[in-house]
Write an enzyme that holds these catalytic residues in place. Sequence first.
Site, PDB file in Angstrom:
ATOM      1  N   ASN A  30      19.157  26.551 -14.554  1.00  0.00           N
ATOM      2  CA  ASN A  30      18.694  26.063 -15.973  1.00  0.00           C
ATOM      3  C   ASN A  30      20.028  25.243 -15.786  1.00  0.00           C
ATOM      4  O   ASN A  30      20.742  25.442 -15.162  1.00  0.00           O
ATOM      5  CB  ASN A  30      19.117  27.398 -16.072  1.00  0.00           C
ATOM      6  CG  ASN A  30      17.952  27.556 -16.491  1.00  0.00           C
ATOM      7  OD1 ASN A  30      16.625  27.184 -16.950  1.00  0.00           O
ATOM      8  ND2 ASN A  30      17.840  28.737 -16.668  1.00  0.00           N
ATOM      9  N   ARG A  31      20.412  24.017 -16.201  1.00  0.00           N
ATOM     10  CA  ARG A  31      21.353  23.472 -17.138  1.00  0.00           C
ATOM     11  C   ARG A  31      22.720  24.079 -18.468  1.00  0.00           C
ATOM     12  O   ARG A  31      22.046  25.514 -18.826  1.00  0.00           O
ATOM     13  CB  ARG A  31      21.007  22.562 -18.292  1.00  0.00           C
ATOM     14  CG  ARG A  31      20.615  21.467 -17.686  1.00  0.00           C
ATOM     15  CD  ARG A  31      21.250  20.311 -18.813  1.00  0.00           C
ATOM     16  NE  ARG A  31      19.834  19.659 -19.177  1.00  0.00           N
ATOM     17  CZ  ARG A  31      20.317  18.394 -17.430  1.00  0.00           C
ATOM     18  NH1 ARG A  31      21.136  18.239 -16.901  1.00  0.00           N
ATOM     19  NH2 ARG A  31      19.237  17.086 -17.254  1.00  0.00           N
TER      20      ARG A  31
END
Length: 221
Positions: A30-31
Site C-alpha cells: 500500500n502507499r
Amino acid sequence: LPGGDLSGRTILITAGPTHEPLDPVRYLANRSSGKQGYALACACRDAGARVTLVSGPTALSPPSGVRFIGVETAREMEAACLEALPVDVGIFCAAVADYRPEIETAHKIKKERGGLSSIPLTENPDILKSVSRMSGEHRPTLVIGFAAETDDVIGHAEAKRLRKGCDWIVANDVSPGTDTMGGDNNTITILTDNGEETLPQMSKDDVARALVSRIVAAFDD
Ligand code: C5P
C-alpha cells in the site's frame, strides 16, 4: 506535553506499509509514508510513555527513545505486535496489505520463461481486528485504528470501528488534493462510542499531539 501525562503507560504503534514479496525483487504494498505513525510515536514518547514502534519499510529514521521493530510483511508485523503485548494502548496506523501473493518464488519471474499473467492472492491477518477482539489482560485498554477513506469518510469509518471491534477510529480523508497521502498534513475525525470530533487540517505532528491529549483525557476519566 511537559510533565509526562502518559508516564508509566505502555503504547504499541504500527506504522508504514507492509511489503508482500512475490519474488526476490517484487512485492505488493500500500502507499504509506509512515509519517503519521512516527509522529505519534514521538508524541507518545514526549508525553512520557514507553513506546514500541513496529514499522514496515519507510524512508524515515527510527525515532530515538522508542523501542523500534522493523518488519517487512503483515505476518511479521502481527508477530511483533503480539510479542509487544500487553500494553495500555494500541495505535494501529500501518497500511497493512490485506492480501499477499499465495507463493513467493525463490527465483525472479522472467518474461522470457513465460512470465506471469495473474497473481493468486491469499488473505493476510487483520492485526487490528485480532488485537481488538482479544479477551482478558492481553487486550489493550484502548485500541485505536485508522481508516483512510476517499468518500463517505465518517460512514465508512464508523462501520469499520464496529467491524474491527476497536474503541476509536481515526478517519482521514485521503482524496486527491488533501495533502494527506505522503504529505505533512492530515485532517482527521476521531470516532468513539460517544460520537465524533473533526479537527481542522493540521500537521501530522500536531495531529499526533492532539490524539495524545485525547488519550490522556480518556485515562483521566
Ligand atoms: O480495513 P482497513 O485496512 O481499511 O483498516 C484500517 C485499519 O486496520 C488500520 O488501523 C490498519 O492499521 C488496520 N489493519 C491491520 N491489519 C490489516 C489491515 C488493516 O491492523 N491486515
